[in-house]
Design an enzyme around this catalytic site. Structure first.
Site, short mmCIF file in Angstrom:
data_model
loop_
_atom_site.label_atom_id
_atom_site.label_comp_id
_atom_site.label_asym_id
_atom_site.label_seq_id
_atom_site.Cartn_x
_atom_site.Cartn_y
_atom_site.Cartn_z
NE ARG A 25 -44.34 21.10 -21.43
CZ ARG A 25 -44.15 22.38 -21.13
NH1 ARG A 25 -43.00 22.97 -21.44
NH2 ARG A 25 -45.08 23.07 -20.50
NE ARG A 120 -41.26 34.17 -13.61
CZ ARG A 120 -41.14 33.52 -14.76
NH1 ARG A 120 -39.94 33.12 -15.16
NH2 ARG A 120 -42.19 33.27 -15.50
CG ASP A 314 -43.17 33.21 -23.59
OD1 ASP A 314 -43.56 33.76 -22.55
OD2 ASP A 314 -42.82 32.01 -23.63
NE ARG A 345 -40.62 38.66 -20.77
CZ ARG A 345 -40.56 37.35 -21.04
NH1 ARG A 345 -41.63 36.71 -21.47
NH2 ARG A 345 -39.42 36.69 -20.88
NE ARG A 387 -39.67 34.46 -24.46
CZ ARG A 387 -39.09 33.58 -25.27
NH1 ARG A 387 -38.59 33.96 -26.43
NH2 ARG A 387 -39.01 32.29 -24.94
C1 S3P Z 1 -44.00 27.81 -20.69
C2 S3P Z 1 -45.20 28.39 -20.43
C3 S3P Z 1 -45.43 29.84 -20.40
C4 S3P Z 1 -44.30 30.62 -21.07
C5 S3P Z 1 -42.95 30.10 -20.69
C6 S3P Z 1 -42.82 28.62 -21.05
C7 S3P Z 1 -43.89 26.35 -20.66
O1 S3P Z 1 -45.53 30.25 -19.05
O2 S3P Z 1 -44.40 31.98 -20.76
O3 S3P Z 1 -41.95 30.82 -21.37
O4 S3P Z 1 -42.89 25.80 -21.17
O5 S3P Z 1 -44.81 25.71 -20.14
P1 S3P Z 1 -46.94 30.17 -18.31
O6 S3P Z 1 -47.41 28.81 -18.52
O7 S3P Z 1 -46.72 30.41 -16.86
O8 S3P Z 1 -47.78 31.23 -18.96
#
Ligand code: S3P
Length: 427
Positions: A25, A120, A314, A345, A387
């Protein structure tokens, strides 16, 4: 790569790398802000490097040194059309968040990623962006990347998201910066709120109330200093290792403990773990602390479900490992999202822990683990999921016989120095 049962305790201090979500971000929001954004403790993992490379392809100058990165932002409308397909690598966060930004541009773009990314689900962002008027489509027409995005005016929407996903929420909020009114997203449970916190920190008008976050369009975003906290999702492996290897005592410095991310700590406490928070502080709106973790001989099973799930999504693979060492039954429910991460997972944890002799059963949306019995090593294929590799490296510390992890190098995605740090704590 070979791993053995731990023969000595883990001891010492460690600073885990910067938070992956926050690092992504900082680059993205820096790029669409005016002026320079300085980011310290940026995660130099492959996923965040994919984000840097995408924004460089759109004309943003980003200087990356070991001490800091500098993002020379060009404002909300300053990106330029990429000359090639944007490659998001293995990163779902890059793909989904960048799509929200790209939907608001006055140029066309195409983005893709590796074999995992191309499997995905992207329908979860294509649907709300289409509702906003965006022109975005899955080129193979299977709801997956590559995605083609064309320029089209965006309308504000109030989106009721079917999934608790910060990637979906963030995608819609970022598109909302380019819409014609207030855009809001309501989730079934609260997912990580780094987008809301950081966008506000950069000057956007963001409001959060309960499960709804909203944003007003056309803000004046200004470059900022972002000190990235250590990633609790990376710290989780050493929390688990210290809890399960007899005699261990590890101090994890400067770990982000944002309440939308701290489910691992709550679960550990429910299991009876000896974890103390020290030196609690605020770092640019994100709470951080040092975590002192001590070996806890009699962890007990627990139930993990509902609103807790997005706060530890995660960490579920490593929590499953911890549960295998804990006395009694651990039940994980409502975790179907785990099936659509970098790998499935849920299935992989159930299959590979079973291969190690752990007594567990997969369910539609989780697993039931009967912990506390000895288990042995096995040959584990990471499936190129970082992971999975790290979780089984820690499981091997408690296994009676050696473990071999195939394709172990994928830890580069989120924690390039993971094996060195593990070896250092065992020295
Ligand atoms: C993330 C949100 C999560 C997480 C990913 C990072 C993020 O995914 O599993 O590793 O940075 O917004 P989801 O928002 O799809 O659950």
């Amino acid at each position: 790569m070979q791993f053995q049962k731990a023969v000595r305790p883990l001891r010492g201090e460690i600073s885990v790398p910067g938070d992956k979500s926050i690092s992504h971000r900082a680059v993205m929001f820096g790029a669409i802000s005016e002026g320079t954004t300085e980011v310290t403790n940026f995660l130099q993992g492959a996923d965040c490097l994919s984000t840097i490379s995408c924004f460089r392809s759109m004309g943003i100058e980003i200087k990356n040194t070991p001490e800091r990165i500098l993002v020379h932002g060009k404002g909300l409308h300053g990106l330029s059309a990429p000359s090639a397909v944007l490659d998001c690598g293995n990163s779902g966060t890059t793909t989904r968040l960048i799509s929200g930004i790209l939907a608001g541009q006055n140029f066309s773009s195409t983005l893709t990623g590796d074999a995992s990314i191309q499997k995905r689900p992207m329908g979860r962002i294509i649907n709300p962006l289409t509702q906003m008027g965006a022109s975005i489509r899955s080129i193979p027409e299977n709801g997956c990347a590559p995605l083609a995005i064309n320029s089209h005016p965006l309308h504000a929407i109030s989106y009721l998201s079917p999934v608790a996903s910060a990637q979906v929420k963030s995608c819609v909020l970022l598109a909302g910066l380019y819409a014609d009114g207030k855009t809001s997203v309501t989730e079934p449970a609260l997912s990580r709120n780094h987008t809301e916190l950081m966008l506000k920190f950069f000057g956007a008008d963001v409001a959060s109330e309960g499960l709804t976050a909203s944003v007003l369009p056309d803000p004046d975003l200004h470059g900022n200093l972002v000190r990235v906290p250590g990633d609790i999702s990376s710290a989780a492996y050493f929390i688990a290792a210290a809890l399960i290897v007899p005699g261990s005592e590890v101090l994890l410095k400067n770990v982000g403990i944002n309440p939308t991310r701290d489910g691992m700590l709550r679960v550990c406490r429910a299991m009876g773990a000896d974890i103390t928070l020290l030196n609690e502080q605020n770092s640019g709106g994100e709470p951080v602390a040092d975590l002192l973790v001590r070996y806890t001989p009699s962890l007990s099973g627990t139930v993990i479900e509902g609103e807790l799930i997005p706060t530890l999504i995660d960490e579920i693979p490593i929590i499953a490992v911890l549960a295998a060492t804990a006395n009694g039954t651990t039940v994980i429910r409502n975790a179907e999202e785990l099936k659509v991460k970098e790998s499935n997972r849920l299935d992989i944890m159930v299959n590979e822990l079973t291969a190690m002799g752990v007594s567990l059963e997969g369910t539609d949306d989780g697993m039931i683990i009967e912990g506390g019995k000895p288990f042995h090593g096995a040959q584990i294929d990471s499936r190129l999921d970082h992971r999975i590799a790290m979780s089984f490296a820690i499981a091997s510390l408690a296994a009676e016989t050696p473990t071999e992890i195939l394709r172990a190098g994928c830890v580069d995605i989120s924690y390039p120095t993971f094996y060195q740090d593990l070896a250092r704590l065992q020295a």
